[in-house]
Design an enzyme around this catalytic site. Structure first.
Site, PDB file in Angstrom:
ATOM      1  N   GLU A  73       0.845  -1.186   0.000  1.00  0.00           N
ATOM      2  CA  GLU A  73       0.000   0.000   0.000  1.00  0.00           C
ATOM      3  C   GLU A  73       0.889   1.247   0.000  1.00  0.00           C
ATOM      4  O   GLU A  73       2.031   1.222   0.460  1.00  0.00           O
ATOM      5  CB  GLU A  73      -0.910   0.031   1.234  1.00  0.00           C
ATOM      6  CG  GLU A  73      -1.855  -1.156   1.375  1.00  0.00           C
ATOM      7  CD  GLU A  73      -3.007  -1.111   0.405  1.00  0.00           C
ATOM      8  OE1 GLU A  73      -3.156  -0.087  -0.285  1.00  0.00           O
ATOM      9  OE2 GLU A  73      -3.755  -2.109   0.334  1.00  0.00           O
ATOM     10  N   ASP A  99     -19.226  -8.507  -9.169  1.00  0.00           N
ATOM     11  CA  ASP A  99     -19.234  -7.963  -7.814  1.00  0.00           C
ATOM     12  C   ASP A  99     -18.606  -6.578  -7.798  1.00  0.00           C
ATOM     13  O   ASP A  99     -19.080  -5.668  -7.102  1.00  0.00           O
ATOM     14  CB  ASP A  99     -18.482  -8.907  -6.875  1.00  0.00           C
ATOM     15  CG  ASP A  99     -18.793  -8.637  -5.411  1.00  0.00           C
ATOM     16  OD1 ASP A  99     -19.941  -8.268  -5.097  1.00  0.00           O
ATOM     17  OD2 ASP A  99     -17.885  -8.794  -4.568  1.00  0.00           O
TER      18      ASP A  99
END
Length: 226
Positions: A73, A99
């Site tokens: 990240e 989804d």
């Protein structure tokens, strides 16, 4: 070992199919995102877009299965590696994409849905906070160019145009068949029934009917219904 071409050949038909069904995501963007998130390797949990478990609310395409995997990240201006993330696991790649489309219905992704080009959509993805990587947009755009992925956006347009042509041809065929089956002169054997139907106010255009229409009127007349 599967190549990037094999990866694209597998993912592209799904991306095109979903776009044709109304997905807001350009096929080129979907494929480039899958390539960027996975490095071009199909993972065992069929999540090619880095979709994390998040709030954990079940959907028609995600039934709660999850996988913990190492990722990285961009936090406080720094790349943080070896971060453990919980990612959604799917029965199929298509379920994963569907989804994701549900996720994109959220208000924060309005610009993603309304984007008029792949470049506008990749920009909207980053600005909406989909990924923490500040270079997310430029990486997606580079993949789109390098792999020539806008071909699949154009393929959608071609398929839609072909479908419209087929529908138009079918409508012409139906109209032609209707014209062929319509009789311009009332058959003599049907005239008594037609006269009775006109007198009863049941029809007002007796000269415009098909063979089956005149046959039905005749049967009704002979049975005393008209």
């Amino acid at each position: 070992m599967a190549s990037r071409k094999d990866f694209i050949d597998l993912v592209a038909p799904i991306a095109v199919k979903l776009r044709l069904e109304g997905s807001p995501i350009f096929p080129s963007v979907r494929i480039s995102q899958a390539l960027l998130e996975t490095g071009g390797k199909i993972n065992a949990w069929n999540n090619l877009v880095g979709y994390k478990v998040g709030n954990g609310v079940l959907t028609p395409y995600w039934r709660g299965d999850r996988v913990s995997a190492r990722t990285w990240e961009f936090i406080n201006g720094q790349n943080v590696t070896n971060v453990i993330g919980d990612f959604r696991a799917y029965a199929s790649i298509e379920d994963g994409f569907r989804d994701q489309d549900l996720l994109f219905q959220a208000t924060r992704y309005a610009a993603v849905r309304s984007a008029g080009s792949p470049q506008a959509q990749t920009t909207a993805l980053q600005q909406s906070g989909y990924a923490t990587d500040p270079a997310y947009t430029s990486k997606l755009n580079a993949i789109i160019v390098t792999e020539g992925l806008t071909f699949f956006d154009e393929e959608v347009i071609r398929m839609l145009e072909k479908l419209q042509e087929q529908i138009a041809a079918l409508n012409e065929r139906v109209q032609s068949l209707e014209e062929q089956t319509a009789l311009t002169v009332i058959p003599a054997w049907a005239k008594p029934g037609i006269d009775a139907a006109v007198k009863a106010g049941l029809i007002d255009t007796p000269e415009k009917g098909s063979y089956d229409f005149y046959r039905l009127i005749t049967v009704l007349h002979r049975k005393g219904i008209i």
